[in-house]
Design a protein around this motif. Structure first.
Motif, mmCIF file in Angstrom:
data_model
loop_
_atom_site.group_PDB
_atom_site.id
_atom_site.type_symbol
_atom_site.label_atom_id
_atom_site.label_comp_id
_atom_site.label_asym_id
_atom_site.label_seq_id
_atom_site.Cartn_x
_atom_site.Cartn_y
_atom_site.Cartn_z
ATOM 1 N N GLY A 175 0.810 -1.220 0.000
ATOM 2 C CA GLY A 175 0.000 0.000 0.000
ATOM 3 C C GLY A 175 0.840 1.266 0.000
ATOM 4 O O GLY A 175 0.530 2.223 -0.716
ATOM 5 N N MET A 176 1.892 1.280 0.797
ATOM 6 C CA MET A 176 2.763 2.461 0.847
ATOM 7 C C MET A 176 3.397 2.723 -0.512
ATOM 8 O O MET A 176 3.488 3.872 -0.954
ATOM 9 C CB MET A 176 3.865 2.275 1.906
ATOM 10 N N THR A 177 3.842 1.678 -1.179
ATOM 11 C CA THR A 177 4.451 1.845 -2.496
ATOM 12 C C THR A 177 3.432 2.376 -3.495
ATOM 13 O O THR A 177 3.744 3.274 -4.284
ATOM 14 C CB THR A 177 5.049 0.510 -2.982
ATOM 15 N N ILE A 178 2.205 1.851 -3.449
ATOM 16 C CA ILE A 178 1.166 2.345 -4.357
ATOM 17 C C ILE A 178 0.884 3.817 -4.093
ATOM 18 O O ILE A 178 0.801 4.619 -5.031
ATOM 19 C CB ILE A 178 -0.113 1.495 -4.233
ATOM 20 N N VAL A 179 0.753 4.187 -2.828
ATOM 21 C CA VAL A 179 0.494 5.596 -2.482
ATOM 22 C C VAL A 179 1.606 6.494 -3.025
ATOM 23 O O VAL A 179 1.347 7.572 -3.556
ATOM 24 C CB VAL A 179 0.352 5.762 -0.952
ATOM 25 N N GLN A 180 2.840 6.055 -2.917
ATOM 26 C CA GLN A 180 3.972 6.863 -3.352
ATOM 27 C C GLN A 180 4.145 6.900 -4.861
ATOM 28 O O GLN A 180 4.593 7.903 -5.403
ATOM 29 C CB GLN A 180 5.261 6.344 -2.704
ATOM 30 N N MET A 181 3.780 5.821 -5.570
ATOM 31 C CA MET A 181 4.121 5.715 -6.981
ATOM 32 C C MET A 181 2.948 5.801 -7.959
ATOM 33 O O MET A 181 3.171 5.929 -9.167
ATOM 34 C CB MET A 181 4.853 4.378 -7.228
ATOM 35 N N ALA A 182 1.731 5.709 -7.481
ATOM 36 C CA ALA A 182 0.576 5.697 -8.387
ATOM 37 C C ALA A 182 0.499 6.992 -9.201
ATOM 38 O O ALA A 182 0.773 8.075 -8.671
ATOM 39 C CB ALA A 182 -0.715 5.499 -7.604
ATOM 40 N N PRO A 183 0.099 6.885 -10.470
ATOM 41 C CA PRO A 183 0.008 8.059 -11.339
ATOM 42 C C PRO A 183 -1.324 8.804 -11.208
ATOM 43 O O PRO A 183 -1.617 9.684 -11.999
ATOM 44 C CB PRO A 183 0.142 7.446 -12.739
ATOM 45 N N CYS A 184 -2.117 8.431 -10.193
ATOM 46 C CA CYS A 184 -3.420 9.065 -10.000
ATOM 47 C C CYS A 184 -3.722 9.096 -8.499
ATOM 48 O O CYS A 184 -2.910 8.668 -7.687
ATOM 49 C CB CYS A 184 -4.507 8.285 -10.752
ATOM 50 N N MET A 185 -4.901 9.567 -8.165
ATOM 51 C CA MET A 185 -5.311 9.599 -6.765
ATOM 52 C C MET A 185 -5.439 8.187 -6.212
ATOM 53 O O MET A 185 -5.784 7.263 -6.949
ATOM 54 C CB MET A 185 -6.658 10.309 -6.612
ATOM 55 N N VAL A 186 -5.185 8.054 -4.922
ATOM 56 C CA VAL A 186 -5.322 6.770 -4.240
ATOM 57 C C VAL A 186 -6.257 6.971 -3.056
ATOM 58 O O VAL A 186 -6.092 7.902 -2.276
ATOM 59 C CB VAL A 186 -3.949 6.260 -3.745
ATOM 60 N N LEU A 187 -7.244 6.095 -2.951
ATOM 61 C CA LEU A 187 -8.191 6.132 -1.843
ATOM 62 C C LEU A 187 -7.882 4.975 -0.920
ATOM 63 O O LEU A 187 -7.893 3.812 -1.339
ATOM 64 C CB LEU A 187 -9.628 6.023 -2.360
ATOM 65 N N LEU A 188 -7.598 5.290 0.341
ATOM 66 C CA LEU A 188 -7.317 4.269 1.355
ATOM 67 C C LEU A 188 -8.601 3.979 2.116
ATOM 68 O O LEU A 188 -9.240 4.893 2.623
ATOM 69 C CB LEU A 188 -6.255 4.756 2.344
#
Length: 142
Positions: free
Chosen positions: A123-136
């Motif tokens: 999850g941390m990697t996705i939050v840091q690297m995603a090219p769009c908004m991330v909803l937790l």
């Protein structure tokens, strides 16, 4: 407005909750819902028989349909995919390739503290690297 929502899906209570919330958002926005489950990345080893990968893919698809499809609340505009991959890397690549507007991920529950959520390394990697908004999505409270 969201047109393409990607769910980083795991077979767990956190995955079910993320799926429920993503489906609700998709309904509101009329978005296409893409659900991705990463099979064990160790299957990428060249010695892994194709039959084993195919069997694991079928098992994941069947499990999703039997146990988790109900969390979509009947929302029809979705696709479930799974293949062998590093989950955080693959989610970020998929989000980029499909031009996702949003990635939805569920937080894990801290085992000895009901209602307390934590974000793991994926999850941390996705939050840091995603090219769009991330909803937790936090884990459900008892």
């Amino acid at each position: 407005m969201f047109q393409r929502i990607l769910v980083a899906f795991k077979f767990s209570p956190a995955g079910a909750r993320a799926l429920t919330q993503a489906a609700e958002l998709a309904k509101i926005h009329g978005a296409r819902l893409h659900i991705f489950h990463a099979l064990d990345y160790r299957l990428l080893h060249p010695a892994t028989p194709d039959e084993r990968i195919a069997a694991m893919t079928r098992e994941a698809e069947e499990r999703f349909n039997q146990e988790y499809k109900k969390f979509l609340g009947g929302y029809p505009r979705y696709a479930f995919n799974c293949w062998e991959a590093d989950p955080s890397v693959e989610i970020c690549k998929l989000a980029l390739d499909m031009e996702a507007d949003l990635v939805v991920i569920g937080c894990h529950q801290v085992s000895n503290r009901p209602g307390i959520s934590r974000l793991g390394m994926v999850g941390m990697t996705i939050v840091q690297m995603a090219p769009c908004m991330v909803l937790l999505i936090p884990c459900p409270r008892p």
